[in-house]
Design an enzyme around this catalytic site. Structure first.
Site, short mmCIF file in Angstrom:
data_model
loop_
_atom_site.label_atom_id
_atom_site.label_comp_id
_atom_site.label_asym_id
_atom_site.label_seq_id
_atom_site.Cartn_x
_atom_site.Cartn_y
_atom_site.Cartn_z
N GLU A 36 0.82 -1.20 0.00
CA GLU A 36 0.00 0.00 0.00
C GLU A 36 0.86 1.26 0.00
O GLU A 36 0.49 2.26 -0.62
CB GLU A 36 -0.94 0.00 1.21
CG GLU A 36 -2.04 -1.06 1.14
CD GLU A 36 -2.90 -0.90 -0.11
OE1 GLU A 36 -3.07 0.24 -0.58
OE2 GLU A 36 -3.40 -1.91 -0.63
N CYS A 191 -13.57 1.24 -14.92
CA CYS A 191 -13.92 2.66 -14.83
C CYS A 191 -12.64 3.47 -14.90
O CYS A 191 -12.28 4.23 -14.00
CB CYS A 191 -14.66 2.94 -13.52
SG CYS A 191 -15.41 4.59 -13.42
N CYS A 198 -17.85 1.32 -20.06
CA CYS A 198 -19.14 1.36 -19.38
C CYS A 198 -20.03 0.17 -19.76
O CYS A 198 -20.90 -0.23 -18.99
CB CYS A 198 -19.85 2.67 -19.68
SG CYS A 198 -18.94 4.14 -19.14
N CYS A 201 -19.51 -2.46 -17.32
CA CYS A 201 -19.47 -2.02 -15.91
C CYS A 201 -20.69 -2.55 -15.16
O CYS A 201 -21.82 -2.42 -15.62
CB CYS A 201 -19.42 -0.50 -15.83
SG CYS A 201 -19.47 0.14 -14.14
N CYS A 207 -25.47 4.64 -12.90
CA CYS A 207 -24.39 5.64 -12.90
C CYS A 207 -24.94 6.98 -13.36
O CYS A 207 -25.40 7.12 -14.50
CB CYS A 207 -23.25 5.18 -13.79
SG CYS A 207 -21.89 6.37 -13.90
#
Length: 350
Positions: A36, A191, A198, A201, A207
């Site tokens: 991370e 995305c 899309c 998605c 959305c």
DNA sequence: CATTCGTGGCT
DNA sequence: TAGCCAAGAAT
């Protein structure tokens, strides 16, 4: 878990999510933590080889805490944002001394560690411990800004608070690690910033950005920060054995803790600089000025002028200065080097 | 709240 | 191709 958003994202990830990232395997809080930190402002593809080498050399919190800082910075060479390496090293020592060598598993304790902010702490909680933890990184920001058509510059506090609230509202308290990976995978592979997909998605049906045919407008771009123009005068001294003199930068600021050629901010003359360094100015030497070039950072444009001095003899160096070192690339000592230094050393080698 | 941190890949 | 900006945090 009743959130439609989370259900759809989790189901999508079962088929299309990434499963081959090295920090997803042999998953431990320490490895997730290291990953991370490396992933802050850095794409996964870039991180992978660094993560493999870093965790191979420093596989535990204790090994990291006990390693010299130069070793840690050396493993970070080329990855950028070197403050992350210094803070990770400091945090590891804190974990050893204050948490008995165990990575803490609460939000408050994680945020207390240097280099860990709200989002990274959430990522470690969810991915490292499979506990509830909210992430708001670039991927999640983009997904949420589009899904909810959040207007305003993303860096503004009011917008950030709104996004944090949305991120929290969508984050389930079960399948925590799976959701953390899923929402980031969605942002990273579906995305995407440019040319989002899309049609595949899982949440496109609700959305708001897509509904308004404004997907490309979200997230609203930040006002560009002005570029700084600076000159960087470097003195690269090479001795008779082909070793280069490097100087450690202060821990703060650009390239903090890394080793660079001598910086000549005041544009002093060469003999004066050699005296300051404790190098005999009477001995023979050959000088050369490399062609200036532009070195660009995120918000700085350096015009780099490098003066090279080849010494004909053995150089006597002031031994009381621990900020200087003769660097031999064959000898390869453990030192943190910037890409700029590597490029300059490469030029001098030939 | 704005700026400061690196580097590489993308369009 | 000259910007834009990525799995952000510290100051």
């Amino acid at each position: 878990m009743t959130d439609w958003f989370a259900q759809r994202v989790l189901s999508w990830a079962e088929r299309y999510g990434r499963t081959d990232l090295p920090w997803q395997h042999e998953r431990t809080p320490y490895r997730v933590w290291v990953a991370e930190i490396m992933l802050q402002q850095t794409q996964a593809r870039t991180v992978i080889p660094y993560f493999e080498r870093f965790t191979s050399r420093l596989p535990t919190v204790t090994s990291l805490a006990e390693a010299p800082l130069d070793d840690v910075l050396s493993l970070w060479t080329g990855l950028g944002y070197y403050r992350r390496a210094r803070l990770l090293h400091k945090a590891a020592q804190k974990v050893v001394h204050e948490h008995n060598g165990q990575v803490p598993n609460t939000l408050d304790e994680l945020i207390e560690l240097p280099g860990i902010g709200r989002s990274t702490a959430g990522a470690i909680l969810s991915s490292g411990f499979d506990q509830p933890g909210v992430i708001l990184d670039g991927n999640v920001k983009r997904v949420l800004a589009r899904f909810h058509a959040v207007d305003g510059e993303v860096r503004r506090a009011a917008v950030l608070n709104q996004l944090w609230a949305l991120a929290e509202s969508h984050t389930p308290n079960v399948r925590n690690a799976a959701y953390a990976q899923a929402i980031m995978d969605l942002g990273a592979t579906c995305c995407t910033k440019s040319t989002p997909n899309c049609s595949q998605c899982p949440i496109s049906s609700r959305c708001e950005a897509l509904d308004a045919d404004k997907v490309a407008q979200y997230p609203n771009p930040n006002r560009p920060t002005s570029v700084r123009h600076e000159t960087l005068r470097l003195l690269l001294i090479v001795d008779a054995q082909g070793r280069s003199l490097l100087q450690r930068q202060s821990q703060d600021g650009l390239w903090g803790g890394l080793w660079l050629p001598i910086r000549n901010e005041s544009n002093a003359c060469i003999p004066e600089l050699l005296i300051q360094l404790g190098i005999d100015t009477e001995q023979n030497r050959r000088e050369e000025t490399l062609a200036p070039f532009i070195h660009t950072l995120s918000h700085i444009r350096f015009e780099v002028t490098t003066h090279v001095v080849y010494l004909a003899e053995e150089a006597s160096l002031d031994s009381s200065r621990d900020d200087l070192v003769w660097f031999d690339s064959d000898d390869s000592p453990s030192l943190g080097l910037s890409k700029l230094t590597l490029a300059l050393l490469d030029k001098v080698q030939k």
